[in-house]
Design a protein around this motif. Structure first.
Motif, PDB file in Angstrom:
ATOM      1  N   LEU A 228       0.857  -1.182   0.000  1.00  0.00           N
ATOM      2  CA  LEU A 228       0.000   0.000   0.000  1.00  0.00           C
ATOM      3  C   LEU A 228       0.892   1.231   0.000  1.00  0.00           C
ATOM      4  CD1 LEU A 228      -3.209   0.754   1.962  1.00  0.00           C
ATOM      5  CD2 LEU A 228      -1.336   2.391   2.081  1.00  0.00           C
ATOM      6  N   MET A 229       0.642   2.118  -0.944  1.00  0.00           N
ATOM      7  CA  MET A 229       1.348   3.405  -1.002  1.00  0.00           C
ATOM      8  C   MET A 229       0.312   4.510  -0.865  1.00  0.00           C
ATOM      9  SD  MET A 229       3.600   5.057  -4.139  1.00  0.00           S
ATOM     10  CE  MET A 229       2.186   5.579  -5.118  1.00  0.00           C
ATOM     11  N   SER A 230       0.621   5.524  -0.087  1.00  0.00           N
ATOM     12  CA  SER A 230      -0.318   6.627   0.091  1.00  0.00           C
ATOM     13  C   SER A 230       0.415   7.956   0.112  1.00  0.00           C
ATOM     14  CB  SER A 230      -1.102   6.459   1.397  1.00  0.00           C
ATOM     15  OG  SER A 230      -1.851   7.627   1.693  1.00  0.00           O
ATOM     16  N   ARG A 231      -0.231   8.965  -0.433  1.00  0.00           N
ATOM     17  CA  ARG A 231       0.262  10.324  -0.242  1.00  0.00           C
ATOM     18  C   ARG A 231       0.101  10.711   1.216  1.00  0.00           C
ATOM     19  NH1 ARG A 231      -2.025  14.117  -5.176  1.00  0.00           N
ATOM     20  NH2 ARG A 231      -0.895  13.122  -6.881  1.00  0.00           N
ATOM     21  N   LEU A 232       0.985  11.577   1.673  1.00  0.00           N
ATOM     22  CA  LEU A 232       0.929  12.051   3.056  1.00  0.00           C
ATOM     23  C   LEU A 232       0.165  13.365   3.130  1.00  0.00           C
ATOM     24  CD1 LEU A 232       4.638  11.322   3.981  1.00  0.00           C
ATOM     25  CD2 LEU A 232       2.640  10.000   4.669  1.00  0.00           C
ATOM     26  N   LEU A 233      -0.364  13.649   4.311  1.00  0.00           N
ATOM     27  CA  LEU A 233      -0.982  14.947   4.537  1.00  0.00           C
ATOM     28  C   LEU A 233       0.098  15.969   4.884  1.00  0.00           C
ATOM     29  CD1 LEU A 233      -4.161  14.089   6.666  1.00  0.00           C
ATOM     30  CD2 LEU A 233      -4.010  14.535   4.217  1.00  0.00           C
ATOM     31  N   GLU A 234      -0.055  17.164   4.350  1.00  0.00           N
ATOM     32  CA  GLU A 234       0.891  18.228   4.647  1.00  0.00           C
ATOM     33  C   GLU A 234       0.340  19.113   5.757  1.00  0.00           C
ATOM     34  OE1 GLU A 234       1.740  20.316   1.077  1.00  0.00           O
ATOM     35  OE2 GLU A 234       2.638  18.589   0.062  1.00  0.00           O
ATOM     36  N   GLY A 235       1.227  19.810   6.419  1.00  0.00           N
ATOM     37  CA  GLY A 235       0.814  20.710   7.489  1.00  0.00           C
ATOM     38  C   GLY A 235       1.517  20.379   8.792  1.00  0.00           C
ATOM     39  N   ALA A 236       1.356  21.259   9.756  1.00  0.00           N
ATOM     40  CA  ALA A 236       2.032  21.103  11.048  1.00  0.00           C
ATOM     41  C   ALA A 236       1.149  20.325  12.006  1.00  0.00           C
ATOM     42  CB  ALA A 236       2.365  22.473  11.621  1.00  0.00           C
ATOM     43  N   PHE A 237       1.714  19.291  12.613  1.00  0.00           N
ATOM     44  CA  PHE A 237       1.019  18.542  13.658  1.00  0.00           C
ATOM     45  C   PHE A 237       1.509  19.076  15.001  1.00  0.00           C
ATOM     46  CE2 PHE A 237      -0.420  14.989  16.191  1.00  0.00           C
ATOM     47  CZ  PHE A 237      -1.524  14.504  15.479  1.00  0.00           C
ATOM     48  N   PRO A 238       0.596  19.341  15.930  1.00  0.00           N
ATOM     49  CA  PRO A 238       1.028  19.938  17.209  1.00  0.00           C
ATOM     50  C   PRO A 238       1.978  19.020  17.977  1.00  0.00           C
ATOM     51  CG  PRO A 238      -1.272  19.235  17.295  1.00  0.00           C
ATOM     52  CD  PRO A 238      -0.855  19.128  15.871  1.00  0.00           C
ATOM     53  N   ASP A 239       2.815  19.621  18.813  1.00  0.00           N
ATOM     54  CA  ASP A 239       3.746  18.851  19.645  1.00  0.00           C
ATOM     55  C   ASP A 239       2.954  18.172  20.759  1.00  0.00           C
ATOM     56  OD1 ASP A 239       5.704  17.791  21.217  1.00  0.00           O
ATOM     57  OD2 ASP A 239       6.867  19.633  21.441  1.00  0.00           O
ATOM     58  N   TYR A 240       2.612  16.912  20.535  1.00  0.00           N
ATOM     59  CA  TYR A 240       1.745  16.186  21.469  1.00  0.00           C
ATOM     60  C   TYR A 240       2.421  15.951  22.816  1.00  0.00           C
ATOM     61  CZ  TYR A 240       4.574  12.201  19.942  1.00  0.00           C
ATOM     62  OH  TYR A 240       5.616  11.362  19.665  1.00  0.00           O
ATOM     63  N   THR A 241       3.752  15.952  22.839  1.00  0.00           N
ATOM     64  CA  THR A 241       4.451  15.685  24.106  1.00  0.00           C
ATOM     65  C   THR A 241       4.197  16.787  25.124  1.00  0.00           C
ATOM     66  OG1 THR A 241       6.482  16.752  23.321  1.00  0.00           O
ATOM     67  CG2 THR A 241       6.247  14.375  22.921  1.00  0.00           C
ATOM     68  N   LYS A 242       3.896  18.008  24.651  1.00  0.00           N
ATOM     69  CA  LYS A 242       3.649  19.120  25.565  1.00  0.00           C
ATOM     70  C   LYS A 242       2.231  19.083  26.147  1.00  0.00           C
ATOM     71  CE  LYS A 242       6.969  22.286  23.454  1.00  0.00           C
ATOM     72  NZ  LYS A 242       7.163  23.592  22.771  1.00  0.00           N
ATOM     73  N   VAL A 243       1.375  18.281  25.548  1.00  0.00           N
ATOM     74  CA  VAL A 243      -0.021  18.213  25.984  1.00  0.00           C
ATOM     75  C   VAL A 243      -0.214  17.182  27.089  1.00  0.00           C
ATOM     76  CG1 VAL A 243      -2.392  17.794  25.195  1.00  0.00           C
ATOM     77  CG2 VAL A 243      -0.764  18.911  23.685  1.00  0.00           C
ATOM     78  N   ILE A 244       0.629  16.170  27.115  1.00  0.00           N
ATOM     79  CA  ILE A 244       0.479  15.081  28.080  1.00  0.00           C
ATOM     80  C   ILE A 244       1.030  15.519  29.429  1.00  0.00           C
ATOM     81  CG2 ILE A 244       1.067  12.682  28.599  1.00  0.00           C
ATOM     82  CD1 ILE A 244       1.389  12.268  25.561  1.00  0.00           C
TER      83      ILE A 244
END
Length: 364
Positions: A228-244
């Motif tokens: 399976l090959m897929s295109r990736l989504l572009e954009g910034a993902f939030p820094d989840y480590t700061k939320v935990i």
């Protein structure tokens, strides 16, 4: 192209590839399968340019070759064929299909127009368990954003760590994290779209090892039977480590089923979404309460071990339910910081590599 194939095998391989094709497109070629007979295999490819699936199955190949044929029509026909064995032959741009006394002649188009799958990036690959990927998708995808404006949050983050991969989803109101082990040194920090994960779920049995790699704007998942090959989504993902949260003021342990049932009972009085529910901790007691202007009030109580001061916090009940339903074990832990801060939900069993964050909501 000429081959003999078991009918059930043909049905299964077409079923796995059909949902990757595009039914209505400005490019008619995307409504077709690319069939290839070689090396004692029938390889079936389908794509909508976002996701590309290639699935192979054993076949008695009399003559190697390729053909491009309407995917829906071939899949529909495969379900209706009699007998156990199917004969397929390409002759004068016509795909001839025969099973028992039933015969079909399907028109084909040029295989040269079919989009090619990129080469698998061998140098950046590592191995993960199919069972772990299945769990990661099931335990995180519920938290993805449904808002079209939050493009990057519509997918799931895969981020490589030392010997593991963090799989993370968030919509800004809640977050789900599942950690899977990996073998290999390839690094990734990518956002995989929901459609690719849905296709991946259909391909996985949970018993296989899966090679995973990313290159440029694509991610790849591969086993000996499929790619399976897929295109990736572009954009910034939030820094989840700061939320935990790493520090908390209150920790309670609950029976998963008892708490879920209580949340569902109390929130049943609320129509639509959100479903505001208020949790209040008192001496050895957890009170759950919701109020509806139209339908009245619902209250439930659970006995718990708690000896601190009275503490109240509000949540969207659906967020609590979805976060807790992803936990496998019978016992859960909920850690609170204050009524306005994110709350951490995790399994009591430390071997479960899952945690969820739910943001509180104000309740009058």
């Amino acid at each position: 192209m000429e081959l003999l194939i078991d009918k059930t095998d043909l049905q299964n391989v077409l079923k796995k590839a059909i949902s990757a094709t595009e039914k209505k497109s400005a490019l008619p070629i995307l409504s077709n399968f690319l069939l290839e007979a070689k090396d004692s295999k029938l390889i079936v490819q389908g794509t909508d340019l976002e996701v590309h699936v290639s699935v192979s199955v054993f076949a008695k190949v009399e003559q190697e070759g390729t053909a491009c044929v309407n995917a829906k029509k071939l899949t529909d026909i495969s379900r209706l064929l009699p007998g156990n064995e199917v004969y397929i032959k390409l002759e004068d741009n016509t795909l001839k299909i025969k099973a028992g006394k039933t015969k079909y002649n399907l028109p084909t188009v040029s295989p040269e127009d079919f989009p090619m799958m990129y080469p698998f990036p061998e140098d950046n690959a590592f191995i993960v368990s199919g069972d772990e990927i299945q769990k990661a998708i099931a335990k995180t995808a519920y938290a993805t954003s449904k808002e079209e404006s939050r493009f990057a949050l519509q997918g799931v983050l895969f981020k490589s760590m030392d010997g593991t991969i963090d799989v993370v989803a968030t919509d800004g109101h809640r977050l789900a994290l599942y950690t899977i082990n990996r073998n290999g040194s390839g690094d990734i920090n990518i956002i995989v779209p929901q459609k690719a994960l849905n296709e991946l779920k259909k391909l996985l049995t949970g018993l296989e090892d899966v090679e995973m790699a990313a290159s440029g704007q694509e991610v790849f998942f591969r086993t000996p039977e499929w790619i399976l090959m897929s295109r990736l989504l572009e954009g910034a993902f939030p820094d989840y480590t700061k939320v935990i949260p790493t520090e908390f003021s209150i920790e309670i342990h609950l029976d998963k089923k008892e708490f879920l049932d209580a949340v569902k009972r109390v929130s049943a009085i609320i129509e639509g979404d959100p479903k505001p529910i208020k949790l209040t901790l008192r001496e050895n007691l957890l009170e759950l309460k919701s109020t509806s202007a139209e339908y009245g009030e619902a209250v439930d109580e659970l006995n718990i071990e708690y000896s601190g001061e009275e503490f109240s916090i509000g949540f969207n009940a659906r967020y609590l339910i979805e976060a807790i339903e992803a936990i496998d074990g019978d016992r859960i832990i909920i850690r609170f910081t204050n009524p306005n801060a994110q709350t951490l939900i995790l399994p009591e069993d430390e071997n479960e590599k899952y945690k969820a964050i739910v943001m509180p909501m104000e309740i009058a």
